[in-house]
Design a protein around this motif. Structure first.
Motif, PDB file in Angstrom:
ATOM      1  N   GLU A  21       0.921  -1.297  -0.102  1.00 37.91           N
ATOM      2  CA  GLU A  21      -0.018  -0.079   0.223  1.00 37.91           C
ATOM      3  C   GLU A  21       1.006   1.299   0.144  1.00 37.91           C
ATOM      4  O   GLU A  21       1.789   1.433   0.803  1.00 37.91           O
ATOM      5  CB  GLU A  21      -1.101   0.079   1.262  1.00 37.91           C
ATOM      6  N   ASN A  31      -4.623   4.934  -2.052  1.00 36.89           N
ATOM      7  CA  ASN A  31      -5.709   5.480  -1.315  1.00 36.89           C
ATOM      8  C   ASN A  31      -6.332   6.729  -2.087  1.00 36.89           C
ATOM      9  O   ASN A  31      -5.531   7.346  -2.426  1.00 36.89           O
ATOM     10  CB  ASN A  31      -5.431   6.123   0.048  1.00 36.89           C
ATOM     11  N   GLU A  78      -8.058   2.254  -3.179  1.00 36.70           N
ATOM     12  CA  GLU A  78      -8.618   1.826  -1.957  1.00 36.70           C
ATOM     13  C   GLU A  78      -9.630   2.963  -1.752  1.00 36.70           C
ATOM     14  O   GLU A  78      -9.117   4.211  -1.696  1.00 36.70           O
ATOM     15  CB  GLU A  78      -7.695   1.768  -0.779  1.00 36.70           C
ATOM     16  N   ASP A 113     -11.554   0.096   1.990  1.00 32.45           N
ATOM     17  CA  ASP A 113     -10.874   0.618   3.065  1.00 32.45           C
ATOM     18  C   ASP A 113     -11.506   0.728   4.403  1.00 32.45           C
ATOM     19  O   ASP A 113     -12.655   1.098   4.462  1.00 32.45           O
ATOM     20  CB  ASP A 113      -9.933   1.707   2.888  1.00 32.45           C
ATOM     21  N   LYS A 126     -10.900  -4.496   3.136  1.00 28.45           N
ATOM     22  CA  LYS A 126      -9.969  -4.434   4.364  1.00 28.45           C
ATOM     23  C   LYS A 126     -10.215  -4.012   5.736  1.00 28.45           C
ATOM     24  O   LYS A 126     -10.846  -2.887   5.909  1.00 28.45           O
ATOM     25  CB  LYS A 126      -8.931  -3.168   4.014  1.00 28.45           C
TER      26      LYS A 126
HETATM   27 MG    MG Z   1      -5.527   2.372   2.925  1.00 29.45          MG
END
Ligand code: MG
Ligand code: C2E
Ligand code: MG
Ligand code: MG
Length: 277
Positions: free
Chosen positions: A59, A119, A151, A181, A202
């Motif tokens: 990530e 993200n 995400e 996320d 997640k």
């Molecule tokens: Mg994240």
């Protein structure tokens, strides 16, 4: 739906990150200049398959190398960026840098193929032109779309469900992976899991940290893993810090772990070593 939409629009204000309007304004100005001056950095945190210990991906996590305050974590500047719209410039930089790095890894035959997760802020997800921008970046760096995962938070999904669904559907067609996320902390109903084409859940760190300690958290994590598998998507646990947590996740059949137990977020060069292990 009206209720969900209303709740999704509530702004979360964290008083620890910014104090006064003047502080925020100054921070914003510095960040605008900082982005242009190349002060943003990316660290990468490995995501490890629990089945075989292989590093499946990383990530990308943004940092700001502030000229006087040192290396700042996102908690110091993401909210301000998000509220001002500057998050789109920040997000564009992050996407470009992460895809560029992913393409470098993809060309490197000495270690397995790494997926890179990025993200997306709520604003980025529903802004017009996201899919075109992602396409252009993938083409420019010649990265296979399947190596990019975006995400998004539940909050981003419920804030503008129509726009979010349209964007996710187009990203899916492109071949980009989508991850929800901080799963379990937002307001997304189970309906959203079916309506939105996602590939991964997640599970939020707040539940993972209670594994084996709190029956409630343990039950929630188990339910999230089962839910992910019931809808045919991968379950990822974030914030795994102890061997006990890892064992519990293995027993539950969770697919992937991410957390300090395996590695903190690190520089790209270190990822190479960790992935080759
Ligand atoms: Mg994240
Ligand atoms: P997130 O996407 O949920 O990222 C996971 C956060 O948990 C990261 O914090 C990571 O360093 C931290 N973490 C990972 N493993 C552990 C662990 O075992 N224990 C503990 N205590 N923490 C762990 P970080 O890097 O400070 O990022 C915080 C948040 O900032 C991210 O949460 C994400 O929401 C946001 N963010 C980070 N990079 C970006 C970006 O490029 N764009 C946008 N829009 N948001 C970003
Ligand atoms: Mg997360
Ligand atoms: Mg989180």
């Amino acid at each position: 739906r009206a209720k969900v939409r209303g709740r999704g629009r509530v702004e979360v204000h964290d008083p620890t990150t910014t104090n006064s309007a003047a502080d925020r304004l100054r921070l914003l100005g510095e960040l605008r200049l900082g982005i242009a001056a190349g002060q943003l950095r990316l660290l990468y945190q490995p995501q490890v398959q629990l089945r075989d210990g292989r590093v499946r991906g990383v990530e990308a996590l943004v940092r700001w190398q502030h000229p006087t305050r040192g290396l700042l974590p996102p908690a110091e500047f993401i909210d301000v960026a998000e509220q001002s719209g500057l998050v789109r410039a920040l997000g564009a930089w992050v996407l470009e840098a992460a895809v560029k790095q992913a393409a470098r890894w993809a060309r490197d035959p000495s270690h397995p193929t790494l997926e890179v997760s990025v993200n997306l802020s709520a604003r980025q997800l529903t802004a017009p032109g996201l899919v075109e921008a992602v396409t252009a970046i993938l083409v420019r760096h010649r990265l296979p779309a399947g190596l990019l995962v975006l995400e998004v938070t539940e909050t981003a999904l419920v804030a503008d469900p129509e726009a979010a669904a349209a964007a996710l559907t187009a990203l899916k067609e492109l071949g980009v992976g989508v991850s929800v996320d901080d799963f379990g902390t937002g307001y997304a109903s189970l309906t959203y899991l079916q309506r939105f084409p996602v590939d991964e859940l997640k599970i939020d760190r707040s539940f993972v940290s209670g594994l084996g300690v709190s029956d409630g958290d343990t039950g929630i994590v188990r339910a999230c893993v089962q839910l992910a598998h019931a809808v045919g998507v991968r379950a990822v646990a974030e914030g795994v810090e102890t061997e006990e947590q890892r064992q519990a996740l293995v027993e539950m059949g969770c697919d992937v772990e991410q957390g300090y137990l395996f590695s903190r977020p690190v520089e790209a060069a270190v990822v190479r070593e960790l992935a080759a292990r």
